[in-house]
Design an enzyme around this catalytic site. Structure first.
Site, mmCIF file in Angstrom:
data_model
loop_
_atom_site.group_PDB
_atom_site.id
_atom_site.type_symbol
_atom_site.label_atom_id
_atom_site.label_comp_id
_atom_site.label_asym_id
_atom_site.label_seq_id
_atom_site.Cartn_x
_atom_site.Cartn_y
_atom_site.Cartn_z
ATOM 1 N N ASN A 47 0.992 -1.423 -0.041
ATOM 2 C CA ASN A 47 0.170 -0.026 0.250
ATOM 3 C C ASN A 47 0.891 1.117 -0.201
ATOM 4 O OD1 ASN A 47 -1.613 2.228 0.367
ATOM 5 N ND2 ASN A 47 -2.607 1.439 2.698
ATOM 6 N N LYS B 64 0.158 4.485 -0.309
ATOM 7 C CA LYS B 64 -0.603 5.452 0.461
ATOM 8 C C LYS B 64 -0.403 6.883 -0.360
ATOM 9 C CE LYS B 64 -0.136 2.918 4.796
ATOM 10 N NZ LYS B 64 -0.076 3.392 6.417
ATOM 11 N N HIS C 237 -9.059 0.658 5.503
ATOM 12 C CA HIS C 237 -8.445 1.678 5.683
ATOM 13 C C HIS C 237 -8.083 2.184 7.124
ATOM 14 C CE1 HIS C 237 -3.817 2.688 6.730
ATOM 15 N NE2 HIS C 237 -3.883 1.582 5.849
ATOM 16 N N GLU D 293 -6.747 4.665 7.836
ATOM 17 C CA GLU D 293 -6.248 5.994 7.889
ATOM 18 C C GLU D 293 -7.091 6.415 6.727
ATOM 19 O OE1 GLU D 293 -2.605 5.163 5.748
ATOM 20 O OE2 GLU D 293 -1.245 4.211 7.825
ATOM 21 N N GLU E 195 -4.972 -4.906 10.760
ATOM 22 C CA GLU E 195 -4.198 -4.136 10.589
ATOM 23 C C GLU E 195 -4.356 -3.369 12.594
ATOM 24 O OE1 GLU E 195 -2.157 -2.606 6.894
ATOM 25 O OE2 GLU E 195 -3.749 -1.285 7.073
ATOM 26 N N GLY F 287 2.867 2.348 10.610
ATOM 27 C CA GLY F 287 3.586 3.156 10.828
ATOM 28 C C GLY F 287 4.229 4.174 11.715
ATOM 29 N N SER G 198 3.561 -2.739 10.293
ATOM 30 C CA SER G 198 5.154 -1.983 10.790
ATOM 31 C C SER G 198 5.710 -3.342 9.633
ATOM 32 C CB SER G 198 5.148 -2.236 12.158
ATOM 33 O OG SER G 198 4.970 -0.354 11.947
HETATM 34 P P1 13P Z 1 3.409 0.431 7.224
HETATM 35 O O1 13P Z 1 3.710 -0.914 7.362
HETATM 36 O O2 13P Z 1 3.950 1.531 6.876
HETATM 37 O O3 13P Z 1 3.225 0.560 8.906
HETATM 38 O O4 13P Z 1 1.925 0.575 6.836
HETATM 39 C C1 13P Z 1 0.749 -0.488 6.629
HETATM 40 C C2 13P Z 1 -0.353 -0.276 6.514
HETATM 41 O O5 13P Z 1 -1.090 0.693 6.820
HETATM 42 C C3 13P Z 1 -0.547 -0.578 5.045
HETATM 43 O O6 13P Z 1 -2.147 -0.924 4.304
#
Ligand code: 13P
Length: 251
Positions: A12, A14, A100, A102, A170, A176, A214
């Site tokens: 992803n 983002k 997601h 976010e 997740e 992150g 992560s």
């Molecule tokens: P990270 O791997 O940067 O922690 O992000 C995970 C994520 O949100 C994947 O959709």
């Protein structure tokens, strides 16, 4: 990991990527996929929607799959700034991430909205990757499993089957942050998700459950070996081809 569940390693990206760098990244991942000749695992990259078409064209024939990061529930209409699942499909996508954390946080997406988006993905011929996960406060309150259950029941459409659905777990606090749950915590969450799925769909044992939060080259083998983990949804580490390919090798 059951043989029937072919691991999926999904990146992803983002809101990252301008044309030149994104094409170079996708090209390097596609080259790695081609060289490895994997038939026992799938690799997917989900770039920003502006790049889906160019990347889908660039990696065609390599085996690397391309997906979107979100879609609207409607097929078209007065939804300024949004993107329909049909548009992603038209641009060359085969998958789309929905729900997601976010987007749940930034855009107020509820379970019902996420479910409608997953249905839109089906309508367009895309495979939805439905994301669920608890916040830190929910984990600390001991509510992880009940939160996952509520989100899962609310977010996956009726008519879900293993071939029409991927679920990504997740934990919000692991995204992150460099923090990850222990493998026992991941296994417990995934076992619970599969149990809940068992009450909802006939072939729950064949649904792929991804872990995200992560994941890096250095911890992928351990996380992917946890019970009921059938792949990874990778954020930051998917922006480096060698790191993303290292995660795929660990699968
Ligand atoms: P990270 O791997 O940067 O922690 O992000 C995970 C994520 O949100 C994947 O959709």
């Amino acid at each position: 990991m059951a043989r029937s569940r072919r691991p999926l390693i999904a990146g992803n990206w983002k809101m990252n990527g301008l044309t030149a760098d994104a094409l170079a990244l996708a090209g390097a991942v596609a080259e790695g996929v081609k060289q490895a000749g994997w038939t026992d695992r799938e690799l997917l990259v989900c770039p920003p929607s502006t790049l889906v078409m160019a990347i889908a064209k660039a990696v065609k024939g390599s085996g690397l799959l391309v997906g979107g990061q979100n879609c609207h529930a409607a097929a078209s209409g007065a939804h300024t700034g949004d993107i329909a699942a049909e548009m992603l499909r038209d641009a060359g996508a085969s998958h789309v991430i929905v729900g997601h954390s976010e987007r749940r946080t930034d855009c107020g997406e509820t379970d019902a909205v996420v479910r409608a988006k997953a249905e839109a993905a089906w309508r367009a011929g895309l495979l939805p990757v439905v994301c669920i996960g608890e916040s830190l406060a929910e984990r600390e309150a001991g509510r992880t499993l009940s939160v996952l259950e509520t989100q899962l029941k609310g977010s996956i459409p009726a008519g879900s089957t293993a071939s029409r659905l991927v679920v990504a777990y997740e934990p919000v606090w692991a995204i992150g942050t460099g923090k990850t749950p222990t493998t026992a915590e991941v296994a417990a969450a995934h076992a619970h998700i599969r149990r809940v799925l068992g009450g909802l769909i006939a072939d729950a044992n064949a649904v792929r459950l991804l872990y995200g939060g992560s994941v890096k080259g250095g911890n992928a083998a351990e996380l992917l070996a946890a019970g009921d983990v059938d792949g990874a949804l990778v954020g930051g580490a998917s922006l480096k081809a060698d790191e993303f390919l290292a995660i795929a090798k660990a699968a």
